[in-house]
Structure formats: structure tokens, C-alpha cells
Design a protein around this motif. Sequence first.
Motif, PDB file in Angstrom:
ATOM      1  N   ALA A   1     -15.861 -36.358 -10.923  1.00  0.00           N
ATOM      2  CA  ALA A   1     -15.466 -35.419  -9.863  1.00  0.00           C
ATOM      3  C   ALA A   1     -15.636 -36.042  -8.481  1.00  0.00           C
ATOM      4  N   LEU A   2     -16.733 -36.758  -8.262  1.00  0.00           N
ATOM      5  CA  LEU A   2     -16.950 -37.408  -6.966  1.00  0.00           C
ATOM      6  C   LEU A   2     -15.924 -38.502  -6.724  1.00  0.00           C
ATOM      7  N   ALA A   3     -15.586 -39.267  -7.756  1.00  0.00           N
ATOM      8  CA  ALA A   3     -14.559 -40.308  -7.616  1.00  0.00           C
ATOM      9  C   ALA A   3     -13.230 -39.672  -7.214  1.00  0.00           C
ATOM     10  N   ALA A   4     -12.882 -38.556  -7.845  1.00  0.00           N
ATOM     11  CA  ALA A   4     -11.626 -37.871  -7.514  1.00  0.00           C
ATOM     12  C   ALA A   4     -11.670 -37.293  -6.096  1.00  0.00           C
ATOM     13  N   ARG A   5     -12.768 -36.630  -5.757  1.00  0.00           N
ATOM     14  CA  ARG A   5     -12.898 -36.000  -4.437  1.00  0.00           C
ATOM     15  C   ARG A   5     -12.768 -37.033  -3.318  1.00  0.00           C
ATOM     16  N   HIS A   6     -13.377 -38.205  -3.522  1.00  0.00           N
ATOM     17  CA  HIS A   6     -13.375 -39.240  -2.484  1.00  0.00           C
ATOM     18  C   HIS A   6     -12.269 -40.278  -2.689  1.00  0.00           C
ATOM     19  N   ARG A   7     -11.392 -40.001  -3.669  1.00  0.00           N
ATOM     20  CA  ARG A   7     -10.245 -40.874  -3.948  1.00  0.00           C
ATOM     21  C   ARG A   7     -10.665 -42.322  -4.187  1.00  0.00           C
TER      22      ARG A   7
ATOM     23  N   GLY B   1     -10.766 -37.213 -16.767  1.00  0.00           N
ATOM     24  CA  GLY B   1     -10.189 -37.431 -15.448  1.00  0.00           C
ATOM     25  C   GLY B   1     -10.482 -38.780 -14.835  1.00  0.00           C
ATOM     26  N   GLY B   2     -11.231 -39.636 -15.539  1.00  0.00           N
ATOM     27  CA  GLY B   2     -11.496 -40.971 -15.032  1.00  0.00           C
ATOM     28  C   GLY B   2     -10.246 -41.836 -15.082  1.00  0.00           C
TER      29      GLY B   2
ATOM     30  N   LYS C   1      -1.897 -41.707 -10.516  1.00  0.00           N
ATOM     31  CA  LYS C   1      -0.927 -41.093  -9.610  1.00  0.00           C
ATOM     32  C   LYS C   1      -1.641 -40.281  -8.527  1.00  0.00           C
ATOM     33  N   ALA C   2      -2.676 -39.519  -8.900  1.00  0.00           N
ATOM     34  CA  ALA C   2      -3.422 -38.712  -7.932  1.00  0.00           C
ATOM     35  C   ALA C   2      -4.111 -39.598  -6.890  1.00  0.00           C
ATOM     36  N   LEU C   3      -4.469 -40.820  -7.289  1.00  0.00           N
ATOM     37  CA  LEU C   3      -5.109 -41.758  -6.362  1.00  0.00           C
ATOM     38  C   LEU C   3      -4.090 -42.578  -5.574  1.00  0.00           C
ATOM     39  N   GLY C   4      -2.810 -42.397  -5.907  1.00  0.00           N
ATOM     40  CA  GLY C   4      -1.768 -43.170  -5.238  1.00  0.00           C
ATOM     41  C   GLY C   4      -1.703 -44.607  -5.704  1.00  0.00           C
ATOM     42  N   LEU C   5      -2.111 -44.843  -6.950  1.00  0.00           N
ATOM     43  CA  LEU C   5      -2.127 -46.192  -7.496  1.00  0.00           C
ATOM     44  C   LEU C   5      -1.008 -46.376  -8.511  1.00  0.00           C
ATOM     45  N   GLU C   6      -0.444 -47.547  -8.535  1.00  0.00           N
ATOM     46  CA  GLU C   6       0.521 -47.895  -9.575  1.00  0.00           C
ATOM     47  C   GLU C   6      -0.152 -48.905 -10.489  1.00  0.00           C
ATOM     48  N   VAL C   7      -0.280 -48.542 -11.750  1.00  0.00           N
ATOM     49  CA  VAL C   7      -0.917 -49.434 -12.714  1.00  0.00           C
ATOM     50  C   VAL C   7       0.116 -50.470 -13.157  1.00  0.00           C
TER      51      VAL C   7
ATOM     52  N   ALA D   1       2.422 -53.018 -15.121  1.00  0.00           N
ATOM     53  CA  ALA D   1       2.964 -52.968 -16.488  1.00  0.00           C
ATOM     54  C   ALA D   1       2.159 -53.848 -17.434  1.00  0.00           C
ATOM     55  N   THR D   2       1.625 -54.952 -16.936  1.00  0.00           N
ATOM     56  CA  THR D   2       0.836 -55.847 -17.796  1.00  0.00           C
ATOM     57  C   THR D   2      -0.447 -55.167 -18.272  1.00  0.00           C
ATOM     58  N   VAL D   3      -1.048 -54.337 -17.404  1.00  0.00           N
ATOM     59  CA  VAL D   3      -2.255 -53.600 -17.795  1.00  0.00           C
ATOM     60  C   VAL D   3      -1.886 -52.533 -18.824  1.00  0.00           C
ATOM     61  N   LEU D   4      -0.796 -51.827 -18.581  1.00  0.00           N
ATOM     62  CA  LEU D   4      -0.361 -50.794 -19.527  1.00  0.00           C
ATOM     63  C   LEU D   4      -0.019 -51.395 -20.885  1.00  0.00           C
ATOM     64  N   ALA D   5       0.566 -52.590 -20.889  1.00  0.00           N
ATOM     65  CA  ALA D   5       0.918 -53.256 -22.146  1.00  0.00           C
ATOM     66  C   ALA D   5      -0.324 -53.645 -22.940  1.00  0.00           C
ATOM     67  N   ARG D   6      -1.388 -53.958 -22.255  1.00  0.00           N
ATOM     68  CA  ARG D   6      -2.638 -54.352 -22.930  1.00  0.00           C
ATOM     69  C   ARG D   6      -3.494 -53.149 -23.338  1.00  0.00           C
ATOM     70  N   ALA D   7      -3.208 -51.990 -22.764  1.00  0.00           N
ATOM     71  CA  ALA D   7      -4.031 -50.812 -23.027  1.00  0.00           C
ATOM     72  C   ALA D   7      -3.918 -50.369 -24.479  1.00  0.00           C
ATOM     73  N   ASP D   8      -5.031 -49.950 -25.033  1.00  0.00           N
ATOM     74  CA  ASP D   8      -5.060 -49.398 -26.380  1.00  0.00           C
ATOM     75  C   ASP D   8      -4.539 -47.966 -26.380  1.00  0.00           C
ATOM     76  N   GLU D   9      -4.716 -47.303 -25.235  1.00  0.00           N
ATOM     77  CA  GLU D   9      -4.228 -45.927 -25.098  1.00  0.00           C
ATOM     78  C   GLU D   9      -3.901 -45.666 -23.639  1.00  0.00           C
ATOM     79  N   VAL D  10      -2.808 -44.957 -23.416  1.00  0.00           N
ATOM     80  CA  VAL D  10      -2.418 -44.551 -22.070  1.00  0.00           C
ATOM     81  C   VAL D  10      -2.295 -43.043 -22.092  1.00  0.00           C
ATOM     82  N   ILE D  11      -3.038 -42.382 -21.212  1.00  0.00           N
ATOM     83  CA  ILE D  11      -3.005 -40.929 -21.115  1.00  0.00           C
ATOM     84  C   ILE D  11      -2.106 -40.563 -19.952  1.00  0.00           C
ATOM     85  N   GLU D  12      -1.102 -39.714 -20.228  1.00  0.00           N
ATOM     86  CA  GLU D  12      -0.137 -39.373 -19.174  1.00  0.00           C
ATOM     87  C   GLU D  12      -0.311 -37.954 -18.694  1.00  0.00           C
TER      88      GLU D  12
END
Length: 164
Positions: free
Chosen positions: A74-80, A95-96, A145-151, A153-164
Motif C-alpha cells: 500500500a505504501l509503495a502504491a501511495r508513494h508511486r 498489488g505489488g 500501468k498505475a505507476l506509469g511504467l512500461e515493462v 517485452a524481454t522481461v515479460l518473455a522471461r516471466a513465469d506469470e504475468v498478471i493483467e
Amino acid sequence: MAVIRDPSVPAGSGGLAAIQTVAPFLGVELTPVGVRDAGEIERAITAFARGSNGGLILVGPSSSVARYRDLIIALAARHRLPAIYPGGRQYVTGGGLISYGPDAIDQYHRAAAYVDRILKGEKPADLPVQQPTKFELIVNLKTAKALGLEVPATVLARADEVIE
């Protein structure tokens, strides 16, 4: 980067030391934050967030990090603040942003194999200490997206799971 850890857990000290070794090569300044109680965590993360271009790294495992998981998320989200959490799907589904660490299911399977060996007569003291061999990376795109970050594609390709 604020490195959140439980100072009473030896694994946390080892994790911090490993991060401190790499940080200078990456040009990253570290701020260790203890997780003794909720008030201390809130004060430390709020103070840290006043700076610019910060993020959080949680070093675990520890019961303190797990106990304050929801507060830290929650603190990470609140302080972006982008944050990476120790292995565990519960951080990212809560939410992490990213979780990376040993695959718990794999560790359970390996522990069961040790129990089997002990029940068959091997002495526990004769069994070698094992390190995790399988790790999992889980990414939460909604949080990115809420943090304004674009992950990337190389990280997404290596991920074991992506939560959308």
C-alpha cells in the motif's frame, strides 16, 4: 533504492550484502530500512519517497516482511514507488509490481525427497545442504500501468506469470 529487510534474520543481512556489492556498479544508492514495526516502516518509506527516482527492494524471507506485506504494498502504491518483492505470488496478486525468488512448490518437492531419504534410513546430518535451483518471476502489469511504467517485452518473455 530502499532495501526493506528484517535485521534480526541472517538471510536478510546476506541479501543486503549482496545488493550492496552490486549497487555501486549500477550507480544505485541504497537506504536500508528495518521492518521492526508498522510505524517504523511507514515513517521510513514516507521519508524515502520524498526523494526522487526511488524504488523498493524487499529482502526475505522473513515473517516480519510477510506480516507487513499489505502495508508495504500500500505504501509503495501511495508513494508511486516501484518495488520488487521476495518470491511469492501473494505479493504480486496483492498489488505489488514484481516478485522474484525461489519457487516454493519446487522447494516443497525437494523437501519431500529429503523426508523420503530420512524415512529410508539416511541420517539428516549426512544429507547435503541444498540451495534453491528453480526461481520464478511474476509481474503485475496493472500495477506497472498505475505507476506509469512500461515493462520491457524481454522481461515479460522471461516471466513465469504475468498478471493483467
